[in-house]
Design a protein around this motif. Structure first.
Motif, PDB file in Angstrom:
ATOM      1  N   GLY A  25       3.278  10.593 -29.710  1.00  0.00           N
ATOM      2  CA  GLY A  25       4.242  11.254 -28.836  1.00  0.00           C
ATOM      3  C   GLY A  25       5.654  11.280 -29.390  1.00  0.00           C
ATOM      4  O   GLY A  25       6.617  11.469 -28.633  1.00  0.00           O
ATOM      5  N   ILE A  26       5.797  11.112 -30.691  1.00  0.00           N
ATOM      6  CA  ILE A  26       7.118  11.117 -31.320  1.00  0.00           C
ATOM      7  C   ILE A  26       7.460  12.542 -31.763  1.00  0.00           C
ATOM      8  O   ILE A  26       6.691  13.172 -32.494  1.00  0.00           O
ATOM      9  N   ASP A  27       8.589  13.024 -31.317  1.00  0.00           N
ATOM     10  CA  ASP A  27       9.036  14.368 -31.697  1.00  0.00           C
ATOM     11  C   ASP A  27       9.370  14.359 -33.184  1.00  0.00           C
ATOM     12  O   ASP A  27      10.282  13.646 -33.630  1.00  0.00           O
ATOM     13  N   THR A  28       8.642  15.162 -33.982  1.00  0.00           N
ATOM     14  CA  THR A  28       8.692  15.049 -35.432  1.00  0.00           C
ATOM     15  C   THR A  28       8.993  16.376 -36.104  1.00  0.00           C
ATOM     16  O   THR A  28       8.406  17.406 -35.770  1.00  0.00           O
ATOM     17  N   VAL A  29       9.901  16.313 -37.081  1.00  0.00           N
ATOM     18  CA  VAL A  29      10.171  17.449 -37.944  1.00  0.00           C
ATOM     19  C   VAL A  29       9.785  17.053 -39.357  1.00  0.00           C
ATOM     20  O   VAL A  29       9.982  15.909 -39.772  1.00  0.00           O
ATOM     21  N   GLY A  30       9.175  17.983 -40.102  1.00  0.00           N
ATOM     22  CA  GLY A  30       8.797  17.720 -41.481  1.00  0.00           C
ATOM     23  C   GLY A  30       9.624  18.572 -42.418  1.00  0.00           C
ATOM     24  O   GLY A  30       9.736  19.784 -42.227  1.00  0.00           O
ATOM     25  N   TYR A  31      10.224  17.933 -43.418  1.00  0.00           N
ATOM     26  CA  TYR A  31      11.099  18.655 -44.341  1.00  0.00           C
ATOM     27  C   TYR A  31      10.534  18.606 -45.745  1.00  0.00           C
ATOM     28  O   TYR A  31      10.067  17.558 -46.219  1.00  0.00           O
ATOM     29  N   ASP A  32      10.549  19.757 -46.422  1.00  0.00           N
ATOM     30  CA  ASP A  32      10.138  19.819 -47.810  1.00  0.00           C
ATOM     31  C   ASP A  32      10.976  20.879 -48.509  1.00  0.00           C
ATOM     32  O   ASP A  32      11.224  21.951 -47.940  1.00  0.00           O
ATOM     33  N   THR A  33      11.430  20.562 -49.728  1.00  0.00           N
ATOM     34  CA  THR A  33      12.234  21.541 -50.469  1.00  0.00           C
ATOM     35  C   THR A  33      11.391  22.722 -50.945  1.00  0.00           C
ATOM     36  O   THR A  33      11.911  23.799 -51.188  1.00  0.00           O
ATOM     37  N   ASP A  34      10.086  22.492 -51.056  1.00  0.00           N
ATOM     38  CA  ASP A  34       9.169  23.545 -51.492  1.00  0.00           C
ATOM     39  C   ASP A  34       8.744  24.357 -50.268  1.00  0.00           C
ATOM     40  O   ASP A  34       8.184  23.799 -49.318  1.00  0.00           O
ATOM     41  N   PRO A  35       8.969  25.661 -50.254  1.00  0.00           N
ATOM     42  CA  PRO A  35       8.615  26.458 -49.070  1.00  0.00           C
ATOM     43  C   PRO A  35       7.113  26.629 -48.879  1.00  0.00           C
ATOM     44  O   PRO A  35       6.660  26.941 -47.777  1.00  0.00           O
ATOM     45  N   ARG A  36       6.318  26.403 -49.936  1.00  0.00           N
ATOM     46  CA  ARG A  36       4.881  26.667 -49.825  1.00  0.00           C
ATOM     47  C   ARG A  36       4.179  25.769 -48.805  1.00  0.00           C
ATOM     48  O   ARG A  36       3.429  26.273 -47.961  1.00  0.00           O
ATOM     49  N   SER A  62       0.654  22.045 -32.216  1.00  0.00           N
ATOM     50  CA  SER A  62       0.671  22.171 -30.753  1.00  0.00           C
ATOM     51  C   SER A  62       1.319  20.956 -30.102  1.00  0.00           C
ATOM     52  O   SER A  62       1.808  21.034 -28.967  1.00  0.00           O
ATOM     53  N   GLY A  63       1.338  19.825 -30.833  1.00  0.00           N
ATOM     54  CA  GLY A  63       1.977  18.613 -30.331  1.00  0.00           C
ATOM     55  C   GLY A  63       3.478  18.584 -30.579  1.00  0.00           C
ATOM     56  O   GLY A  63       4.140  17.590 -30.247  1.00  0.00           O
ATOM     57  N   GLY A  64       4.020  19.659 -31.164  1.00  0.00           N
ATOM     58  CA  GLY A  64       5.468  19.751 -31.338  1.00  0.00           C
ATOM     59  C   GLY A  64       5.960  19.575 -32.759  1.00  0.00           C
ATOM     60  O   GLY A  64       7.176  19.647 -33.010  1.00  0.00           O
ATOM     61  N   PHE A  65       5.077  19.352 -33.710  1.00  0.00           N
ATOM     62  CA  PHE A  65       5.482  19.184 -35.101  1.00  0.00           C
ATOM     63  C   PHE A  65       6.099  20.465 -35.638  1.00  0.00           C
ATOM     64  O   PHE A  65       5.555  21.545 -35.467  1.00  0.00           O
ATOM     65  N   ARG A  66       7.255  20.323 -36.341  1.00  0.00           N
ATOM     66  CA  ARG A  66       7.954  21.483 -36.866  1.00  0.00           C
ATOM     67  C   ARG A  66       8.204  21.310 -38.367  1.00  0.00           C
ATOM     68  O   ARG A  66       9.097  20.553 -38.775  1.00  0.00           O
ATOM     69  N   PRO A  67       7.432  21.987 -39.216  1.00  0.00           N
ATOM     70  CA  PRO A  67       7.719  21.953 -40.654  1.00  0.00           C
ATOM     71  C   PRO A  67       8.886  22.887 -40.978  1.00  0.00           C
ATOM     72  O   PRO A  67       8.974  23.995 -40.428  1.00  0.00           O
ATOM     73  N   THR A  68       9.790  22.460 -41.865  1.00  0.00           N
ATOM     74  CA  THR A  68      10.967  23.261 -42.145  1.00  0.00           C
ATOM     75  C   THR A  68      11.479  23.020 -43.563  1.00  0.00           C
ATOM     76  O   THR A  68      11.233  21.966 -44.154  1.00  0.00           O
ATOM     77  N   THR A  69      12.177  24.002 -44.089  1.00  0.00           N
ATOM     78  CA  THR A  69      12.875  23.847 -45.368  1.00  0.00           C
ATOM     79  C   THR A  69      14.380  23.750 -45.138  1.00  0.00           C
ATOM     80  O   THR A  69      15.154  23.737 -46.095  1.00  0.00           O
ATOM     81  N   SER A  70      14.784  23.669 -43.892  1.00  0.00           N
ATOM     82  CA  SER A  70      16.202  23.577 -43.547  1.00  0.00           C
ATOM     83  C   SER A  70      16.641  22.116 -43.521  1.00  0.00           C
ATOM     84  O   SER A  70      16.240  21.350 -42.639  1.00  0.00           O
ATOM     85  N   ALA A  71      17.482  21.735 -44.470  1.00  0.00           N
ATOM     86  CA  ALA A  71      17.947  20.349 -44.538  1.00  0.00           C
ATOM     87  C   ALA A  71      18.850  19.991 -43.360  1.00  0.00           C
ATOM     88  O   ALA A  71      19.081  18.805 -43.093  1.00  0.00           O
ATOM     89  N   ALA A  72      19.349  20.990 -42.639  1.00  0.00           N
ATOM     90  CA  ALA A  72      20.209  20.716 -41.485  1.00  0.00           C
ATOM     91  C   ALA A  72      19.488  19.878 -40.436  1.00  0.00           C
ATOM     92  O   ALA A  72      20.111  19.106 -39.699  1.00  0.00           O
ATOM     93  N   GLU A  73      18.165  20.011 -40.380  1.00  0.00           N
ATOM     94  CA  GLU A  73      17.372  19.244 -39.405  1.00  0.00           C
ATOM     95  C   GLU A  73      17.459  17.741 -39.657  1.00  0.00           C
ATOM     96  O   GLU A  73      17.243  16.942 -38.752  1.00  0.00           O
ATOM     97  N   LEU A  74      17.778  17.355 -40.882  1.00  0.00           N
ATOM     98  CA  LEU A  74      17.797  15.935 -41.223  1.00  0.00           C
ATOM     99  C   LEU A  74      18.964  15.201 -40.582  1.00  0.00           C
ATOM    100  O   LEU A  74      18.940  13.965 -40.473  1.00  0.00           O
ATOM    101  N   GLY A  75      19.973  15.924 -40.156  1.00  0.00           N
ATOM    102  CA  GLY A  75      21.128  15.284 -39.548  1.00  0.00           C
ATOM    103  C   GLY A  75      21.002  15.097 -38.056  1.00  0.00           C
ATOM    104  O   GLY A  75      21.985  14.722 -37.399  1.00  0.00           O
ATOM    105  N   ARG A  76      19.823  15.317 -37.528  1.00  0.00           N
ATOM    106  CA  ARG A  76      19.661  15.275 -36.067  1.00  0.00           C
ATOM    107  C   ARG A  76      18.526  14.354 -35.639  1.00  0.00           C
ATOM    108  O   ARG A  76      17.933  14.533 -34.584  1.00  0.00           O
TER     109      ARG A  76
END
Length: 420
Positions: A25-36, A62-76
């Motif tokens: 139940g942890i709200d999670t964002v995934g960051y990777d520099t590679d867009p693939r 569906s559980g809220g996971f958000r993969p992104t290449t935006s490093a701005a997400e890391l500051g939140r």
């Protein structure tokens, strides 16, 4: 939108952590520099061979996971876990390039009170002497005072249904006791047990010891395999007998080589130590040498078996079964199959393969023919070599169909095939 957790690096380390976090139940964002990988994940597909299934990825999304290449997400986020790959370079030293890139991306957006954890496999001293300076210089914050910094090396065993993320204890070593407790509070939401190390170096060295323990013991049993074959001794029966000892023995089994993402690390030969480098671990170096020889030994056994049956390697049809590094997985990381195939091709053999988990396999960038019918392919091949014992293989039936079968895993019934 802010998240509780950022997982940096969406590979074989990061994705299982994301899965465990979302399930908790942890709200999670995934960051990777590679867009693939991000594109694959958003489409509901796994970007890593042998990792999570498509249905598991869809459940994470569906559980809220958000993969992104935006490093701005890391500051939140409250917690950032770095799972960047740290492969061996050509000189067999650990390549920290991806880890450095991740640290710089995070540092530019690091906020006070954030907990930063390193899960990547690294040499002892890396958290303090490599990661910490990058985070502090890029953020203007001080580790241990303005933000928490810890190391918690991954202990994943892909495909293991007994030892899951939750049931496998997490070792945590923080820069300060407060750093350790902050990281422990996070991992306490994911796993049943947290083990506190004295500091980051002890946590890093724990991974080194665990990996080298496996490596050295596999080397020992690989040497035993060669010696037993020369002496006419059934090693597999020896292991069966030895493992009945209730103390002082843990069974390991030989194979055609050692694969996987964990690498043998010799801390006496690595950088980022604040002291004069100590003596190299000669046992580890020797183990590496022995295990690196196993593909050549398999080739030697192949050539001998073919010769004993009046055939030459040149022109022989050789079928390789199981090209992954572990059973019942699609992960091919450092699997010995590719080196074995390459050497056989150099000797003039005609190579084919079968693997229920790998639909396309390439050696030297060239496609290797895949057998559609296992039994027909084995019957047509001059030599069939079992490199990985996927549970879908009927090895007794295969032994009957194959003209000549070399079992490098000791998985066939006694007397049914030539064993390593």
């Amino acid at each position: 939108m802010p998240a509780d957790l950022a997982v940096i690096g969406l590979g074989h380390l990061g994705l299982p952590l994301v899965q465990a976090a979302v399930a908790a139940g942890i709200d999670t964002v995934g960051y990777d520099t590679d867009p693939r990988p991000c594109a694959e994940l958003r489409a509901g597909r796994t970007p890593v061979e042998g990792s999570l299934t498509a249905s598991e990825i869809r459940r994470m999304l569906s559980g809220g996971f958000r993969p992104t290449t935006s490093a701005a997400e890391l500051g939140r986020v409250r917690t950032a876990v770095i799972c960047s790959p740290t492969p061996l370079g050509p000189d067999r030293t650990v390549d920290l390039t991806a880890l450095g890139d991740a640290a710089r991306a995070l540092a530019a957006r690091l906020r006070p009170h954030t907990t930063v954890v390193l899960e990547s496999a690294v040499p002892p001293g890396t958290t303090e002497n490599f990661l910490r300076p990058l985070l502090e210089e890029g953020s203007g914050l001080t580790a241990g005072r303005d933000f928490h910094l810890a190391c918690s090396p991954s202990r994943l065993d892909p495909g293991n249904r007994t030892h899951t993320y939750a049931s496998t204890p997490k070792v945590i070593g923080g820069l300060t006791s407060a750093c350790t407790e902050s990281a422990a509070a996070f991992y306490g939401r994911l796993t049943d047990k947290v083990v506190r190390a004295r500091g980051p170096r002890e946590a890093e060295m724990t991974k080194v010891l665990e990996t080298n323990f496996r490596h050295v013991n596999i080397a020992l049993v690989n040497e035993m395999a060669v010696a037993c074959h020369d002496l006419g001794v059934d090693l597999w029966d020896v292991i069966r007998c030895a493992e009945t000892k209730p103390f002082g023995f843990q069974p390991f089994r030989p194979g055609p080589g050692v694969g996987g993402h964990g690498v043998p690390v010799d801390p006496g030969c690595l950088p980022y130590s604040s002291r004069t480098p100590g003596h190299p671990l000669r046992m580890v170096s020797l183990a590496q040498e022995i295990n690196d020889r196993m593909p050549s030994y398999v080739i030697q056994r192949c050539a001998t078996l073919l010769n004993e049956h009046g055939k030459s390697v040149r022109g022989a049809r050789v079928l390789l079964l199981g090209v992954t590094y572990k059973p019942d997985s699609a992960d091919q990381e450092a699997a010995p199959a590719r080196e074995i195939a390459t050497r056989l091709m150099d000797m003039g053999a005609q190579i084919g393969y079968h693997d229920p988990h790998v639909l396309d396999w390439r050696v030297r960038e060239l496609p290797v023919p895949r057998a559609d019918s296992l039994y027909e392919a084995a019957a047509a091949a001059d030599l069939t070599v079992l490199l990985q014992q996927h549970r879908t293989y009927d090895l007794q039936g295969l032994a009957v169909k194959a003209q000549l079968l070399l079992d490098t895993r000791g998985a066939t019934p006694a007397g049914a095939a030539h064993r390593l």
